[in-house]
Design a protein around this motif. Structure first.
Motif, PDB file in Angstrom:
ATOM      1  N   ALA A   1      26.231  60.167  77.797  1.00 52.57           N
ATOM      2  CA  ALA A   1      24.336  60.279  77.782  1.00 52.57           C
ATOM      3  C   ALA A   1      23.768  59.149  78.035  1.00 52.57           C
ATOM      4  N   PRO A   2      22.208  59.477  78.506  1.00 53.25           N
ATOM      5  CA  PRO A   2      22.392  57.930  78.604  1.00 53.25           C
ATOM      6  C   PRO A   2      21.072  57.117  78.085  1.00 53.25           C
ATOM      7  N   PHE A   3      21.922  56.230  77.543  1.00 53.35           N
ATOM      8  CA  PHE A   3      21.748  55.231  76.202  1.00 53.35           C
ATOM      9  C   PHE A   3      22.616  54.309  76.310  1.00 53.35           C
ATOM     10  N   ARG A   4      21.698  53.275  76.114  1.00 57.30           N
ATOM     11  CA  ARG A   4      22.663  51.692  76.311  1.00 57.30           C
ATOM     12  C   ARG A   4      22.870  51.644  74.531  1.00 57.30           C
ATOM     13  N   LEU A   5      24.209  51.822  74.213  1.00 61.48           N
ATOM     14  CA  LEU A   5      24.731  51.391  72.730  1.00 61.48           C
ATOM     15  C   LEU A   5      25.434  50.158  73.059  1.00 61.48           C
ATOM     16  N   LEU A   6      25.104  49.351  71.483  1.00 60.89           N
ATOM     17  CA  LEU A   6      24.993  47.914  70.867  1.00 60.89           C
ATOM     18  C   LEU A   6      25.484  48.184  69.554  1.00 60.89           C
ATOM     19  N   GLU A   7      26.692  47.782  69.357  1.00 63.67           N
ATOM     20  CA  GLU A   7      27.298  48.196  67.779  1.00 63.67           C
ATOM     21  C   GLU A   7      26.961  46.230  67.312  1.00 63.67           C
ATOM     22  N   ILE A   8      25.955  46.221  66.390  1.00 66.93           N
ATOM     23  CA  ILE A   8      26.096  44.731  66.125  1.00 66.93           C
ATOM     24  C   ILE A   8      26.881  45.319  64.277  1.00 66.93           C
ATOM     25  N   GLY A   9      27.515  43.978  64.624  1.00 64.62           N
ATOM     26  CA  GLY A   9      28.037  43.204  62.838  1.00 64.62           C
ATOM     27  C   GLY A   9      30.082  43.214  62.907  1.00 64.62           C
ATOM     28  N   SER A  10      30.091  43.386  64.512  1.00 65.97           N
ATOM     29  CA  SER A  10      31.674  43.022  64.467  1.00 65.97           C
ATOM     30  C   SER A  10      32.391  42.269  65.901  1.00 65.97           C
TER      31      SER A  10
ATOM     32  N   LEU B   1      22.206  46.907  85.619  1.00 66.45           N
ATOM     33  CA  LEU B   1      22.293  47.253  84.077  1.00 66.45           C
ATOM     34  C   LEU B   1      22.415  46.319  83.049  1.00 66.45           C
ATOM     35  N   GLU B   2      22.560  44.886  83.495  1.00 60.70           N
ATOM     36  CA  GLU B   2      22.702  44.192  82.560  1.00 60.70           C
ATOM     37  C   GLU B   2      22.440  42.441  83.658  1.00 60.70           C
ATOM     38  N   GLY B   3      22.233  42.070  82.846  1.00 64.67           N
ATOM     39  CA  GLY B   3      21.986  40.438  83.082  1.00 64.67           C
ATOM     40  C   GLY B   3      22.104  39.705  82.211  1.00 64.67           C
ATOM     41  N   GLN B   4      22.247  37.507  81.906  1.00 63.74           N
ATOM     42  CA  GLN B   4      22.264  37.152  80.585  1.00 63.74           C
ATOM     43  C   GLN B   4      20.655  36.608  81.496  1.00 63.74           C
ATOM     44  N   ILE B   5      20.285  35.947  79.885  1.00 68.89           N
ATOM     45  CA  ILE B   5      18.878  35.149  80.237  1.00 68.89           C
ATOM     46  C   ILE B   5      19.499  33.399  80.621  1.00 68.89           C
ATOM     47  N   ALA B   6      18.766  32.314  79.986  1.00 70.72           N
ATOM     48  CA  ALA B   6      19.810  30.903  80.635  1.00 70.72           C
ATOM     49  C   ALA B   6      21.111  30.607  79.573  1.00 70.72           C
ATOM     50  N   ASN B   7      20.893  30.821  78.550  1.00 68.24           N
ATOM     51  CA  ASN B   7      21.795  30.257  77.061  1.00 68.24           C
ATOM     52  C   ASN B   7      22.517  31.188  76.521  1.00 68.24           C
ATOM     53  N   ASN B   8      22.622  32.680  77.844  1.00 62.89           N
ATOM     54  CA  ASN B   8      23.946  33.453  78.039  1.00 62.89           C
ATOM     55  C   ASN B   8      23.498  34.337  77.161  1.00 62.89           C
TER      56      ASN B   8
ATOM     57  N   VAL C   1      17.295  49.270  79.972  1.00 62.49           N
ATOM     58  CA  VAL C   1      17.758  50.572  79.741  1.00 62.49           C
ATOM     59  C   VAL C   1      17.138  51.548  80.381  1.00 62.49           C
ATOM     60  N   SER C   2      16.425  51.458  81.757  1.00 59.28           N
ATOM     61  CA  SER C   2      15.850  52.739  82.433  1.00 59.28           C
ATOM     62  C   SER C   2      16.406  53.735  83.025  1.00 59.28           C
ATOM     63  N   LEU C   3      15.650  54.859  82.259  1.00 59.13           N
ATOM     64  CA  LEU C   3      16.124  56.081  81.717  1.00 59.13           C
ATOM     65  C   LEU C   3      16.707  56.663  83.380  1.00 59.13           C
ATOM     66  N   PRO C   4      16.434  56.227  84.074  1.00 59.19           N
ATOM     67  CA  PRO C   4      16.919  56.920  86.083  1.00 59.19           C
ATOM     68  C   PRO C   4      18.136  56.223  85.656  1.00 59.19           C
ATOM     69  N   LEU C   5      17.494  55.165  85.771  1.00 59.67           N
ATOM     70  CA  LEU C   5      19.196  53.568  86.286  1.00 59.67           C
ATOM     71  C   LEU C   5      20.246  54.235  85.091  1.00 59.67           C
ATOM     72  N   LEU C   6      20.688  54.408  83.967  1.00 57.59           N
ATOM     73  CA  LEU C   6      20.856  55.163  82.901  1.00 57.59           C
ATOM     74  C   LEU C   6      21.409  55.843  83.344  1.00 57.59           C
ATOM     75  N   ARG C   7      20.837  56.837  84.201  1.00 57.75           N
ATOM     76  CA  ARG C   7      21.067  58.670  84.720  1.00 57.75           C
ATOM     77  C   ARG C   7      22.026  58.134  86.065  1.00 57.75           C
ATOM     78  N   ALA C   8      21.785  57.349  87.092  1.00 56.05           N
ATOM     79  CA  ALA C   8      22.201  57.359  88.065  1.00 56.05           C
ATOM     80  C   ALA C   8      23.541  56.235  87.681  1.00 56.05           C
ATOM     81  N   LYS C   9      23.710  55.225  86.721  1.00 51.94           N
ATOM     82  CA  LYS C   9      24.971  54.959  86.493  1.00 51.94           C
ATOM     83  C   LYS C   9      26.267  55.477  86.218  1.00 51.94           C
ATOM     84  N   PHE C  10      25.834  56.470  85.275  1.00 52.46           N
ATOM     85  CA  PHE C  10      26.536  56.673  84.003  1.00 52.46           C
ATOM     86  C   PHE C  10      26.322  58.654  84.493  1.00 52.46           C
TER      87      PHE C  10
END
Ligand SMILES: [Fe+2]
Ligand SMILES: [Fe+2]
Length: 249
Positions: free
Chosen positions: A236-245, A210-217, A223-232
């Motif tokens: 709902a099979p969506f990766r959510l990200l709230e920006i601004g907080s 599900l997650e990793g980092q590039i070299a600068n963190n 967010v592949s649908l089969p992966l999201l469905r298998a892991k969660f």
């Protein structure tokens, strides 16, 4: 974007829309969490790259989604050699397809590219030997350059990169070792490290991590649908990200 304003992203990839997906995808899109501001689609939008499949997807999105949609195509969308038609159908339906372009939506910058395979670390294919090998590597380098030029155009505080192939190995892990080199390439990571990014999203590795980092963190989300469905399975099979907080604000 005002400092107090939050923008909520929901990301998924690998919808693999089929000719008979009508109805099924509406059900999926109905699960997009409320208050989502922008939907991100990380490639393999269609299963075999047929215009008929793209038309079904466009219809399903039109019925069920009324927020901006930003997408990249995936390798499956190229399978029938009709990727331009697929792109045109989806663009006409109001979906922003990024192929080396940058867009600003609700104050957030998006840069997107399909990407290409080629491997990671010692397994990175080098442009050496037969012409076909050189062409293969050249294509990966071209995609990385397209990503770089898209990123260079963004002037927003928050920048999001969208890919189909993975720029790092960490989010591919879980796939058989033998196919890592076909899941993406570290050549796509190089431009990502040169710009201040908020997050990177990709698909393609249906059985990756599900997650990793590039070299600068900067976080990378598969967010592949089969992966999201298998892991969660219960979400709902969506990766959510709230920006601004976050601290970047
Ligand atoms: Fe896929
Ligand atoms: Fe794919």
């Amino acid at each position: 974007m005002a400092k107090s304003e939050k923008v909520r992203l929901a990301a998924v990839g690998d919808l693999h829309c089929l000719k008979d997906s009508q109805g099924a995808l509406q059900k999926l899109f109905a699960e997009i969490p409320p208050k989502t501001d922008i939907l991100l689609l990380c490639g393999d939008l269609t299963d075999t790259g047929l215009p008929e499949e793209a038309r079904i997807l466009a219809k399903e999105l039109k019925v069920a989604v009324n927020i901006p949609i930003v997408a990249v195509l995936g390798n499956h969308d190229y399978h029938s050699g009709k990727q331009q038609e697929v792109e045109a159908i989806l663009s006409e339906a109001g979906i922003t397809i990024l192929n080396g372009e940058a867009r600003e939506i609700k104050g957030i910058g998006f840069a997107g590219v399909k990407g290409f395979p080629g491997g990671y670390g010692r397994g990175t294919l080098a442009p050496w030997g037969e012409d076909l090998i050189k062409q293969f590597v050249h294509e990966a380098i071209e995609e990385a350059l397209k990503l770089e030029s898209a990123l260079a155009k963004l002037r927003t505080t928050h920048r999001i990169a969208l890919l189909h192939y993975s720029p790092i190995q960490a989010t591919v892990e879980g796939e058989p070792l033998e196919v890592y080199a076909f899941m993406g390439t570290r050549r796509l990571e190089e431009p990502l490290n040169r710009y201040p990014l908020t997050a990177v999203f990709h698909g393609h590795a249906h059985h990756g991590s599900l997650e990793g980092q590039i070299a600068n963190n900067v976080p990378v989300y598969n967010v592949s649908l089969p992966l999201l469905r298998a892991k969660f399975p219960d979400q709902a099979p969506f990766r959510l990200l709230e920006i601004g907080s976050g601290a970047k604000e």
